[in-house]
Design a protein around this motif. Structure first.
Motif, PDB file in Angstrom:
ATOM      1  N   GLU A   1     -37.516 -19.927 -10.753  1.00 17.60           N
ATOM      2  CA  GLU A   1     -38.331 -19.872  -9.541  1.00 17.60           C
ATOM      3  C   GLU A   1     -37.551 -19.195  -8.431  1.00 17.60           C
ATOM      4  N   ILE A   2     -38.160 -18.140  -7.865  1.00 17.69           N
ATOM      5  CA  ILE A   2     -37.571 -17.411  -6.751  1.00 17.69           C
ATOM      6  C   ILE A   2     -38.467 -17.607  -5.532  1.00 17.69           C
ATOM      7  N   ALA A   3     -37.865 -17.921  -4.397  1.00 16.87           N
ATOM      8  CA  ALA A   3     -38.640 -18.177  -3.181  1.00 16.87           C
ATOM      9  C   ALA A   3     -39.378 -16.913  -2.756  1.00 16.87           C
ATOM     10  N   GLU A   4     -40.698 -17.024  -2.598  1.00 19.85           N
ATOM     11  CA  GLU A   4     -41.485 -15.866  -2.173  1.00 19.85           C
ATOM     12  C   GLU A   4     -41.268 -15.628  -0.680  1.00 19.85           C
ATOM     13  N   PRO A   5     -41.355 -14.370  -0.197  1.00 20.90           N
ATOM     14  CA  PRO A   5     -41.866 -13.193  -0.890  1.00 20.90           C
ATOM     15  C   PRO A   5     -40.813 -12.404  -1.673  1.00 20.90           C
ATOM     16  N   TRP A   6     -39.677 -12.997  -1.984  1.00 23.31           N
ATOM     17  CA  TRP A   6     -38.675 -12.324  -2.808  1.00 23.31           C
ATOM     18  C   TRP A   6     -39.205 -12.153  -4.235  1.00 23.31           C
ATOM     19  N   TYR A   7     -38.667 -11.166  -4.937  1.00 19.28           N
ATOM     20  CA  TYR A   7     -39.037 -10.948  -6.342  1.00 19.28           C
ATOM     21  C   TYR A   7     -37.791 -10.552  -7.128  1.00 19.28           C
ATOM     22  N   ILE A   8     -37.888 -10.675  -8.445  1.00 23.37           N
ATOM     23  CA  ILE A   8     -36.793 -10.269  -9.327  1.00 23.37           C
ATOM     24  C   ILE A   8     -37.330  -9.258 -10.325  1.00 23.37           C
ATOM     25  N   TYR A   9     -36.441  -8.556 -11.010  1.00 21.93           N
ATOM     26  CA  TYR A   9     -36.844  -7.509 -11.940  1.00 21.93           C
ATOM     27  C   TYR A   9     -37.023  -8.057 -13.358  1.00 21.93           C
ATOM     28  N   ASP A  10     -37.854  -7.385 -14.107  1.00 24.51           N
ATOM     29  CA  ASP A  10     -38.045  -7.694 -15.522  1.00 24.51           C
ATOM     30  C   ASP A  10     -36.783  -7.277 -16.298  1.00 24.51           C
ATOM     31  N   PRO A  11     -36.558  -7.841 -17.501  1.00 27.55           N
ATOM     32  CA  PRO A  11     -35.428  -7.356 -18.308  1.00 27.55           C
ATOM     33  C   PRO A  11     -35.523  -5.866 -18.645  1.00 27.55           C
ATOM     34  N   ILE A  12     -36.737  -5.323 -18.629  1.00 24.17           N
ATOM     35  CA  ILE A  12     -36.899  -3.885 -18.856  1.00 24.17           C
ATOM     36  C   ILE A  12     -36.881  -3.193 -17.501  1.00 24.17           C
ATOM     37  N   VAL A  13     -35.867  -2.381 -17.276  1.00 23.96           N
ATOM     38  CA  VAL A  13     -35.690  -1.690 -15.999  1.00 23.96           C
ATOM     39  C   VAL A  13     -36.212  -0.264 -16.132  1.00 23.96           C
ATOM     40  N   LEU A  14     -36.958   0.186 -15.134  1.00 28.22           N
ATOM     41  CA  LEU A  14     -37.461   1.558 -15.132  1.00 28.22           C
ATOM     42  C   LEU A  14     -36.545   2.431 -14.272  1.00 28.22           C
ATOM     43  N   ASP A  15     -36.989   2.787 -13.063  1.00 31.06           N
ATOM     44  CA  ASP A  15     -36.187   3.701 -12.240  1.00 31.06           C
ATOM     45  C   ASP A  15     -35.144   2.996 -11.392  1.00 31.06           C
ATOM     46  N   THR A  16     -35.346   1.738 -11.088  1.00 32.95           N
ATOM     47  CA  THR A  16     -34.431   1.050 -10.190  1.00 32.95           C
ATOM     48  C   THR A  16     -34.406  -0.432 -10.512  1.00 32.95           C
TER      49      THR A  16
ATOM     50  N   VAL B   1     -28.667 -17.967 -15.526  1.00 33.49           N
ATOM     51  CA  VAL B   1     -29.675 -16.984 -15.104  1.00 33.49           C
ATOM     52  C   VAL B   1     -29.075 -16.110 -14.011  1.00 33.49           C
ATOM     53  N   SER B   2     -29.059 -14.805 -14.233  1.00 32.65           N
ATOM     54  CA  SER B   2     -28.567 -13.840 -13.239  1.00 32.65           C
ATOM     55  C   SER B   2     -29.691 -12.876 -12.890  1.00 32.65           C
ATOM     56  N   VAL B   3     -29.954 -12.720 -11.598  1.00 29.48           N
ATOM     57  CA  VAL B   3     -31.065 -11.872 -11.163  1.00 29.48           C
ATOM     58  C   VAL B   3     -30.617 -11.015  -9.985  1.00 29.48           C
ATOM     59  N   LEU B   4     -31.402  -9.978  -9.711  1.00 27.26           N
ATOM     60  CA  LEU B   4     -31.283  -9.227  -8.463  1.00 27.26           C
ATOM     61  C   LEU B   4     -32.530  -9.560  -7.662  1.00 27.26           C
ATOM     62  N   ALA B   5     -32.367 -10.347  -6.598  1.00 23.77           N
ATOM     63  CA  ALA B   5     -33.503 -10.770  -5.772  1.00 23.77           C
ATOM     64  C   ALA B   5     -33.706  -9.755  -4.660  1.00 23.77           C
ATOM     65  N   CYS B   6     -34.953  -9.305  -4.487  1.00 20.15           N
ATOM     66  CA  CYS B   6     -35.240  -8.245  -3.523  1.00 20.15           C
ATOM     67  C   CYS B   6     -36.405  -8.635  -2.624  1.00 20.15           C
ATOM     68  N   LYS B   7     -36.327  -8.152  -1.394  1.00 15.13           N
ATOM     69  CA  LYS B   7     -37.427  -8.215  -0.442  1.00 15.13           C
ATOM     70  C   LYS B   7     -37.320  -6.925   0.350  1.00 15.13           C
ATOM     71  N   GLU B   8     -36.784  -6.962   1.558  1.00 16.51           N
ATOM     72  CA  GLU B   8     -36.435  -5.740   2.268  1.00 16.51           C
ATOM     73  C   GLU B   8     -35.038  -5.278   1.845  1.00 16.51           C
ATOM     74  N   LEU B   9     -34.225  -6.211   1.374  1.00 21.41           N
ATOM     75  CA  LEU B   9     -32.913  -5.904   0.838  1.00 21.41           C
ATOM     76  C   LEU B   9     -32.781  -6.621  -0.492  1.00 21.41           C
ATOM     77  N   CYS B  10     -31.745  -6.285  -1.263  1.00 20.55           N
ATOM     78  CA  CYS B  10     -31.553  -6.876  -2.587  1.00 20.55           C
ATOM     79  C   CYS B  10     -30.202  -7.587  -2.653  1.00 20.55           C
ATOM     80  N   LEU B  11     -30.213  -8.752  -3.280  1.00 19.28           N
ATOM     81  CA  LEU B  11     -28.997  -9.546  -3.406  1.00 19.28           C
ATOM     82  C   LEU B  11     -28.865 -10.055  -4.839  1.00 19.28           C
TER      83      LEU B  11
END
Length: 778
Positions: free
Chosen positions: A48-63, A128-138
């Protein structure tokens, strides 16, 4: 230097006070209360990631960075491939990505070895390791642990509701996907050595009587089929453009064009090889996603789908397997991709401060600000011979007025308000500008009684601190609708950040606008570069009067959106009475006695009061028109049901412009539920970014044509005048104010697509493609 160090100290303080990452949690749940030796169960990982943050799928496209889950288990427990829910497709600035938000429930099979003794409790740990993004990514991480009892017989099912929800959210396996039953993924060779060229093969079987679009459908509005493959360090797959697809079937469809389709059985081939000589030997499972849209051969299209699968092979390399006997690790090390690291929070804030400063600096040459700034420049010229310390203090007062407005604007924005949404504010600013213009044209000058005029002659030539403060405040107030691109991006960033960060960004913008005056006040000697007083000042004042009149007319257009055409007509009437009032004041002569002056002032005041009564009481009810609790005026189509609105759009001519229909709460969701793709534009007359998006992107011929072809229902939410329901809807989607553009996919109103603040044609096309065409024809 002192100011620089002070600002740097504030930046560092704010960075230390900023939340470094959103809340990330993980849970591990088993499908059964206990598992027997040799038995099987299922494991649920809830991220669970606090909205409006999001994380990426294991399949990465351009970024992005792939979400990674590593399992560590007690000996005797094995975890299979982890399946993720269907991701959401995103595209920003031309970069595509797959994302998840909120609660992400993943499933994996779990098995226990035959030789594990009953009575033990085994442990499963997930990192679990993620890149959490909104206006910036952490980049952030968390862990979860599960205690799994081993009993002679498997225990009863538990957590059934959560597991059912998780299964329902998974992307269907390719072999079981709708209209693609029997499709499969495989590798051309089961065992692969280093640098050995092989192919990933997708055998697609489309149900008879149906087809899917080719990867290049030929028409922008159609949904292409694509094959996304997980990127793993040490494996080199051909680029998506280098995938080998069969020749498509080409059909001519009336009013659509030549479309390319795939049907029956066909094969997609993707060359790849192992390139890293340290790639571990053993079994490998690679995730694959296949987004597609199925249509019947008679022309009926279904909502876009995304099928998933794993392609498996054995790496025949000299290196030992990656997993040890007491460990089962799912997800190999991802390859390096271009992302932002944890320093991005600092970079984002520093960029926002710089952008705010530059935007404030540019604000000085905006049309709304220039007239008042010119008045200040004239006062600098007049003060050139004064005491430098007094000039500096007056400059500080002017800068304080600028900063006061930016701080007020920060407070208003924090509560979702905008000053030009108030008819009273618009009228007051427009009236001040109109009176200023008449003054610059020489219609009137304030003349004091003879003795007082003589005594105060010198004082009136010297600008007061209150006057300087007011000019600075007014200059900034007039400029709020003329924000330059740098300022827009900085303030958009500020609106998504904690209050302290937002306050600092607004302060940077104010400091940017105030900096030229601060420098001129601190260095009066630089005023020698300003032309000396002369007749040019009279001409300059008159030219600035016309600029002020132009700005006042622009404010009338804002007032029309807040009220109506009648409100504009009677505002012009009121200004006519004010012009007569100040003309009377302009007739006062220095030689007049006190009684004559007082009589003229009273006459002018009477004209102004009568003008207000006549314009805003007798002829137009200002109080009722500006009442915040006044019921909204019903506009055409506002009460029609969704089907009627869809018919109105279908009968409309799209050539002159998009046939926008008025938004109301719940309408977009109702239309989408009935099978229509819906585009909602939250806009306002005072929002220059909104008007720019409309003119340069939305109302262009190709975007209109694309919307028309897809059967999109366009809704316009006019936020020119503050509307509680509209404000709540805007805030629900994470915006403090307009612009806000949303696309509701047909049949899936819960999967609403939010577009960025600044639109491009590519961004709008991508959102429309993702949403797909309307399923229902009016």
């Amino acid at each position: 230097m002192t100011i620089t160090y002070a600002l740097l100290s504030v930046v560092l303080f704010v960075q230390s006070a900023m939340p470094q990452a959103p809340r990330l949690t993980a849970k591990l749940l088993a499908a059964h209360e206990s598992v027997q030796p040799g038995g099987r169960s299922e494991l649920l990982v809830e991220i669970e990631i606090a909205e409006p943050w999001y994380i990426y799928d294991p399949i990465v496209l351009d970024t992005g960075l792939p979400t990674e889950v590593k399992f560590t288990t007690s000996p005797g427990v094995s975890i299979g491939e982890l399946r993720f829910p269907t991701p959401t497709f995103g595209k920003t600035a031309g970069l595509e990505y797959l994302k998840h938000s909120g609660k992400i429930r993943c499933l994996a099979p779990l098995s226990v070895a035959d030789d594990v003794e009953p009575g033990r409790t085994l442990t499963v740990k997930a990192e679990v390791s993620v890149l959490a993004c909104k206006e910036l990514c952490l980049p952030i991480s968390t862990t979860a642990t599960l205690a799994l009892p081993i009993t002679a017989e498997r225990g009863p099912p538990i957590n059934e509701e959560l597991f059912n929800e998780a299964r329902a959210g998974l992307a269907p396996l390719l072999a079981e996907a709708p209209y693609l039953k029997g499709s499969e993924l495989r590798v051309s060779k089961e065992k692969i050595g280093l640098d050995e060229p092989v192919e990933l093969i997708a055998d697609i079987r489309v149900q008879k009587g149906h087809h899917i679009q080719d990867r290049d459908p030929g028409v922008d509005s159609l949904i292409p089929s694509r094959l996304f493959i997980e990127q793993v360090a040490g494996l080199e797959f051909a680029d998506e453009k280098e995938q080998i697809w069969p020749k498509p079937h080409v059909r001519n469809i009336q009013n659509v064009g030549r479309v390319r389709e795939q049907s029956g059985e066909f094969r997609i081939r993707v060359p790849f090889k192992i390139t890293d000589d340290e790639f571990p030997a053993g079994p490998v499972a690679i995730r694959v996603l296949f987004p597609y849209q199925t249509c019947t051969d008679t022309g009926r299209c279904y909502p876009p789908e995304m099928a998933a699968g794993f392609v498996r092979f054995e790496a025949d390399t000299p290196n030992p397997p990656i997993a040890q006997p007491d460990q089962a690790i799912v997800d190999r090390q991802p390859i390096d991709v271009a992302i932002t690291t944890s320093t991005q929070g600092q970079i984002g804030l520093l960029y926002a401060l710089l952008a705010g400063f530059l935007g404030g600096l540019i604000l000085n040459v905006m049309p709304c600000v220039l007239p008042v700034v010119s008045i200040k420049i004239l006062s600098f010229v007049q003060q050139a011979g004064e005491d430098p310390k007094r000039v500096f203090r007056l400059g500080l007062a002017f800068c304080a007025g600028i900063m006061a407005w930016f701080w007020l604007f920060a407070a208003l924005s924090a509560f979702g308000n905008f000053p030009l949404q108030s008819p009273t504010v618009v009228l007051a600013v427009g009236t001040i500008l109109f009176i200023f213009a008449l003054n610059l044209f020489g219609v009137f000058e304030i003349v004091l009684p003879g003795t007082a005029a003589g005594k105060l002659d010198q004082a009136t030539a010297r600008e007061g601190y209150a006057g300087s403060f007011f000019k600075g405040f007014l200059a900034t107030l007039l400029g709020t609708a003329c924000t330059a691109p740098f300022l827009v991006s900085a303030l958009a960033y500020a609106s998504t950040q904690p209050a302290l960060v937002g306050f600092l960004v607004f302060s940077a913008a104010g400091f940017g606008m105030a900096s030229p005056y601060l420098l001129l006040s601190a260095k009066p000697g630089w005023l020698k570069f300003v032309p000396k007083p002369g007749m040019w000042m009279v001409t300059f004042k008159q030219v600035m009067g016309f600029v002020l009149i132009g700005t006042a007319i622009w404010l009338l257009s804002i007032l029309k959106g807040l009220l109506d055409a009648d409100g504009v007509v009677w505002t012009v009437s009121f200004w006519g009475f004010l012009a007569l009032a100040v003309w009377l004041l302009g007739k006062i002569k220095p030689t007049w006695n006190a009684g004559s002056r007082m009589a003229t002032w009273l006459a002018a005041l009477a004209v102004a009061v009568f003008g207000w009564w006549f314009s805003y009481v007798s002829m137009y009810d200002w109080a009722a028109a500006t009442d915040p609790d006044r019921p909204p005026t019903l506009v055409a189509n506002a009460l029609n049901d969704p089907a009627e609105i869809a018919q109105i759009v279908a009968r409309s001519d799209w050539n002159p412009g998009i046939p926008w229909q008025p938004w109301r709460p719940g309408l977009a969701e109702a239309l989408a539920s009935e099978g229509f793709t819906v585009y909602v534009d939250f806009t306002a007359d005072w929002c220059l970014t909104c008007q720019s998006n409309k003119k340069l992107v939305l109302e262009t011929e190709d975007i209109r044509r694309e919307m028309h072809t897809l059967g999109v229902i366009p809704l316009k939410a006019d936020f020119t005048k503050r509307n509680r329901a509209m404000a709540g809807e805007i805030e629900k989607h994470g915006n403090p104010t307009v612009p806000l553009n949303l696309v509701y996919p047909a049949g899936a109103p819960e999967k609403v697509i939010k577009l960025p603040v600044l639109l491009t044609k590519e961004i709008v096309r991508a959102a429309l493609k993702q949403a797909g065409p309307s399923h229902t024809q009016p």
